[in-house]
Design an enzyme around this catalytic site. Sequence first.
Site, mmCIF file in Angstrom:
data_model
loop_
_atom_site.group_PDB
_atom_site.id
_atom_site.type_symbol
_atom_site.label_atom_id
_atom_site.label_comp_id
_atom_site.label_asym_id
_atom_site.label_seq_id
_atom_site.Cartn_x
_atom_site.Cartn_y
_atom_site.Cartn_z
ATOM 1 N N HIS A 52 -22.937 -26.063 3.816
ATOM 2 C CA HIS A 52 -23.486 -26.241 2.483
ATOM 3 C C HIS A 52 -22.697 -27.518 1.677
ATOM 4 C CE1 HIS A 52 -26.032 -22.700 2.034
ATOM 5 N NE2 HIS A 52 -25.396 -22.207 3.102
ATOM 6 N N GLU A 108 -23.731 -28.914 -0.765
ATOM 7 C CA GLU A 108 -23.568 -28.758 -2.346
ATOM 8 C C GLU A 108 -22.770 -27.783 -2.902
ATOM 9 O OE1 GLU A 108 -25.344 -27.229 -0.120
ATOM 10 O OE2 GLU A 108 -25.842 -25.145 -0.956
ATOM 11 N N CYS A 142 -28.254 -25.799 6.274
ATOM 12 C CA CYS A 142 -28.463 -24.107 6.656
ATOM 13 C C CYS A 142 -29.813 -23.971 6.691
ATOM 14 C CB CYS A 142 -27.775 -23.595 5.574
ATOM 15 S SG CYS A 142 -27.177 -21.975 6.097
HETATM 16 N N1 GLN Z 1 -28.680 -16.980 7.731
HETATM 17 C C1 GLN Z 1 -29.919 -17.623 6.721
HETATM 18 C C2 GLN Z 1 -31.093 -17.549 7.567
HETATM 19 O O1 GLN Z 1 -31.143 -17.445 8.799
HETATM 20 C C3 GLN Z 1 -29.383 -18.868 6.404
HETATM 21 C C4 GLN Z 1 -28.430 -18.986 5.479
HETATM 22 C C5 GLN Z 1 -28.292 -20.065 4.564
HETATM 23 O O2 GLN Z 1 -29.058 -20.663 4.210
HETATM 24 N N2 GLN Z 1 -27.290 -19.951 3.785
HETATM 25 O O3 GLN Z 1 -32.047 -17.505 7.155
#
Ligand code: GLN
Length: 203
Positions: A182, A184, A89
């Site tokens: 994710h 995890e 992410c």
């Molecule tokens: N939306 C977040 C960002 O752009 C990332 C979201 C996440 O890591 N769950 O920083």
Amino acid sequence: MESETTDMSRKKRVGILALQGAFAEHALSLQKLEAEAIAIRQPHEVKRLDGLIIPGGETTTISYLMMAYGFTKLLKEVSLKGFPIFGTCAGMILLAKNVPGLNTDTIGVMDIKVERNSFGRQVNSFEIPLHISVLGEVPYPAVFVRAPVMLEAKPEVQILATLPAGTPVAARQGNLLVSAFHPELTSDQRFHSYFLNIIAECS
Ligand code: GLN
């Protein structure tokens, strides 16, 4: 010979960048796979690792903290030399070379263009089973939380997973692994296990 065998069979030491964002869940997944999980808060701790996970969180905050603590340049250097890094992410955003609208310094080593918050800014979480051929036939439960997506990837990037509409959401480029979701947050450890395989290949 004996020491070589011992060395090969020792647990892999995997760091989890613990400046901001998810730590405990990644640690649990790694421990279930018999790997050692280590919270990393200082750049000198990276030396003793076999690989590093950059977790989800807030990209802008993590990138400021990475600069302040002296991680950005170091992680750029070691990743270019083949050190395995798995970005989930926000971690995927921090590894991408091209992130429109992000004006902070990042690691920026992977040949992908990433769009942040592709599914809206509100609490937009969803889980979807994805077919990921490197993980086998059983669909993988991918959890998306304010997730990014890949808009482009150079040919040297191997796309591992796409959404049903074809949008790429997980990829590998040599020692670098990224997922928009994710791993995890599910009890399915196959994505962490895949990263451990990359670590074994790279060591
Ligand atoms: N939306 C977040 C960002 O752009 C990332 C979201 C996440 O890591 N769950 O920083």
